[in-house]
Write a protein that holds these residues in place. Sequence first.
Motif, PDB file in Angstrom:
ATOM      1  N   VAL A 187       0.843  -1.203   0.000  1.00 15.01           N
ATOM      2  CA  VAL A 187       0.000   0.000   0.000  1.00 15.01           C
ATOM      3  C   VAL A 187       0.871   1.244   0.000  1.00 15.01           C
ATOM      4  O   VAL A 187       0.638   2.194  -0.766  1.00 15.01           O
ATOM      5  N   ARG A 188       1.888   1.250   0.855  1.00 12.75           N
ATOM      6  CA  ARG A 188       2.785   2.403   0.910  1.00 12.75           C
ATOM      7  C   ARG A 188       3.533   2.577  -0.405  1.00 12.75           C
ATOM      8  O   ARG A 188       3.746   3.701  -0.879  1.00 12.75           O
ATOM      9  N   ALA A 189       3.942   1.481  -1.016  1.00 18.39           N
ATOM     10  CA  ALA A 189       4.645   1.552  -2.297  1.00 18.39           C
ATOM     11  C   ALA A 189       3.734   2.122  -3.384  1.00 18.39           C
ATOM     12  O   ALA A 189       4.169   2.921  -4.218  1.00 18.39           O
ATOM     13  N   ARG A 190       2.471   1.715  -3.371  1.00 17.83           N
ATOM     14  CA  ARG A 190       1.528   2.249  -4.365  1.00 17.83           C
ATOM     15  C   ARG A 190       1.315   3.744  -4.174  1.00 17.83           C
ATOM     16  O   ARG A 190       1.261   4.501  -5.148  1.00 17.83           O
ATOM     17  N   VAL A 191       1.190   4.162  -2.914  1.00 19.84           N
ATOM     18  CA  VAL A 191       1.018   5.591  -2.636  1.00 19.84           C
ATOM     19  C   VAL A 191       2.237   6.376  -3.108  1.00 19.84           C
ATOM     20  O   VAL A 191       2.115   7.443  -3.734  1.00 19.84           O
ATOM     21  N   ALA A 192       3.426   5.840  -2.818  1.00 18.85           N
ATOM     22  CA  ALA A 192       4.657   6.513  -3.246  1.00 18.85           C
ATOM     23  C   ALA A 192       4.736   6.572  -4.770  1.00 18.85           C
ATOM     24  O   ALA A 192       5.117   7.603  -5.349  1.00 18.85           O
ATOM     25  N   LEU A 193       4.374   5.469  -5.436  1.00 19.13           N
ATOM     26  CA  LEU A 193       4.399   5.438  -6.901  1.00 19.13           C
ATOM     27  C   LEU A 193       3.410   6.454  -7.475  1.00 19.13           C
ATOM     28  O   LEU A 193       3.738   7.191  -8.429  1.00 19.13           O
ATOM     29  N   ALA A 194       2.224   6.483  -6.900  1.00 13.37           N
ATOM     30  CA  ALA A 194       1.221   7.448  -7.372  1.00 13.37           C
ATOM     31  C   ALA A 194       1.702   8.883  -7.196  1.00 13.37           C
ATOM     32  O   ALA A 194       1.515   9.740  -8.074  1.00 13.37           O
ATOM     33  N   ALA A 195       2.359   9.163  -6.064  1.00 14.77           N
ATOM     34  CA  ALA A 195       2.877  10.507  -5.815  1.00 14.77           C
ATOM     35  C   ALA A 195       3.963  10.870  -6.827  1.00 14.77           C
ATOM     36  O   ALA A 195       3.997  11.993  -7.349  1.00 14.77           O
ATOM     37  N   VAL A 196       4.862   9.920  -7.105  1.00 21.20           N
ATOM     38  CA  VAL A 196       5.936  10.170  -8.067  1.00 21.20           C
ATOM     39  C   VAL A 196       5.360  10.431  -9.460  1.00 21.20           C
ATOM     40  O   VAL A 196       5.784  11.371 -10.159  1.00 21.20           O
ATOM     41  N   VAL A 197       4.395   9.611  -9.868  1.00 19.76           N
ATOM     42  CA  VAL A 197       3.782   9.784 -11.194  1.00 19.76           C
ATOM     43  C   VAL A 197       3.062  11.134 -11.277  1.00 19.76           C
ATOM     44  O   VAL A 197       3.155  11.858 -12.273  1.00 19.76           O
ATOM     45  N   ALA A 198       2.345  11.495 -10.195  1.00 22.53           N
ATOM     46  CA  ALA A 198       1.626  12.770 -10.180  1.00 22.53           C
ATOM     47  C   ALA A 198       2.586  13.954 -10.267  1.00 22.53           C
ATOM     48  O   ALA A 198       2.351  14.910 -11.020  1.00 22.53           O
ATOM     49  N   LEU A 199       3.683  13.902  -9.515  1.00 21.01           N
ATOM     50  CA  LEU A 199       4.666  14.978  -9.559  1.00 21.01           C
ATOM     51  C   LEU A 199       5.339  15.063 -10.929  1.00 21.01           C
ATOM     52  O   LEU A 199       5.594  16.163 -11.445  1.00 21.01           O
ATOM     53  N   ALA A 200       5.620  13.893 -11.539  1.00 27.71           N
ATOM     54  CA  ALA A 200       6.230  13.888 -12.872  1.00 27.71           C
ATOM     55  C   ALA A 200       5.276  14.499 -13.899  1.00 27.71           C
ATOM     56  O   ALA A 200       5.686  15.280 -14.765  1.00 27.71           O
ATOM     57  N   ALA A 201       4.001  14.136 -13.797  1.00 31.54           N
ATOM     58  CA  ALA A 201       3.009  14.694 -14.721  1.00 31.54           C
ATOM     59  C   ALA A 201       2.876  16.206 -14.535  1.00 31.54           C
ATOM     60  O   ALA A 201       2.765  16.958 -15.508  1.00 31.54           O
ATOM     61  N   LEU A 202       2.886  16.656 -13.268  1.00 31.29           N
ATOM     62  CA  LEU A 202       2.799  18.084 -12.989  1.00 31.29           C
ATOM     63  C   LEU A 202       4.017  18.818 -13.526  1.00 31.29           C
ATOM     64  O   LEU A 202       3.903  19.924 -14.071  1.00 31.29           O
ATOM     65  N   TRP A 203       5.186  18.213 -13.405  1.00 29.71           N
ATOM     66  CA  TRP A 203       6.409  18.821 -13.912  1.00 29.71           C
ATOM     67  C   TRP A 203       6.384  18.931 -15.436  1.00 29.71           C
ATOM     68  O   TRP A 203       6.712  19.972 -16.011  1.00 29.71           O
ATOM     69  N   ILE A 204       5.957  17.859 -16.113  1.00 29.30           N
ATOM     70  CA  ILE A 204       5.924  17.858 -17.577  1.00 29.30           C
ATOM     71  C   ILE A 204       4.891  18.865 -18.099  1.00 29.30           C
ATOM     72  O   ILE A 204       5.128  19.580 -19.072  1.00 29.30           O
TER      73      ILE A 204
END
Length: 364
Positions: free
Chosen positions: A10-27
């Motif tokens: 669960v924690r890994a999924r949350v971290a992955l989702a956060a990373v993907v969201a930040l990457a999308a926001l950056w792009i």
Amino acid sequence: MHATTTLAQVRARVALAAVVALAALWIGSAFVPAILWAGVVGIAVEPLRLRMLRRWPGHDMLIAGLITLAVVAIVVVPLVIAVTRALIEVEGITHWINDARAHGVPVAAWVANLPVGSTQVSAWWTNHLATPEGAAEQIARLDMGTIIEKSKSVGHNIVERAVVFAFTVLMLFFIVRDHDAISAQLSRAIDRAFGDAGIRIGRQINLSVRGTVDGVVLLGLAQGVVMAVIYAFAGVPHPILLGLLSGVGAMVPFGLIAVMLIALALLVIQGAIVTAMVVGVVGGVMSFVVDHTAKPALIGGATKLPFVWVLIGIIGGVETIGLLGLFVGPAVMAALVLIWREWVAGDAVGMASGTSAAISHLGQ
């Protein structure tokens, strides 16, 4: 057979989702303002969309297209008028400079009507502008390199804002067309993440944005129309253009006053000092009444937001993120005030007393 999800997963999924969201926001960071603008306009036109949908049920594509075209016309038509007027003025200024270099600039008639300093201004003008040599010398002092650089910067900003506007229009079309589906998904996501408190905050932000549009945009346009009529009766040059600028300026704190000072200066130059005083008093009173009664009533009335928070939201928003802050600022303040009120009234942030008590009961 479904495998059991561990806490680490669960924690890994949350971290992955956060990373993907930040990457999308950056792009997509360059398009964030366009998305926010499209969201603000989409919230503002929602009552119109519902009214049109009741009249033409099932025609979501047509309604989205008509609303988008209307928004484009509201923005583009005044812009075309302003640009056309500016090009005419630039051409006139060019002719004036060439004529000044060839023949000098005679002392203007309005100098004699100045209430203070008429003799000094006339003497300086005679010595520095009245002859071709003096006028050419004064014009030569202008830093043309700086002016050219500023022009390039303005051109770059215009192109950049045109791209943002085009993407805003595109996003607005899809937001209006798919409004129901987008709203349902957002409501579901907010409910899963924050529960009822998130739904209430979202509703508060929605009401705040709509109230701000009514209180800022509609009142600003109304003030612009009134000021254009006043300028025309007072004999101010270019009353339509100045009325348009007054309408836009009325949306920004103290913007109307700045435009009105230009109009008053033009009247003083013409020697119409009494008329300038009348226009200044009428415009100042109207601006004061609208800014201190009508705007707070429309913006704060829907969300019960105190006037001081409306003012902080508008001025702070504009100072921080520009024109978009007119709508984002009050929305943020409305959410903050709601969280504060619920926290004071309940036992936990975002929970009313009854909700907190119910959760406590379930935990027993």
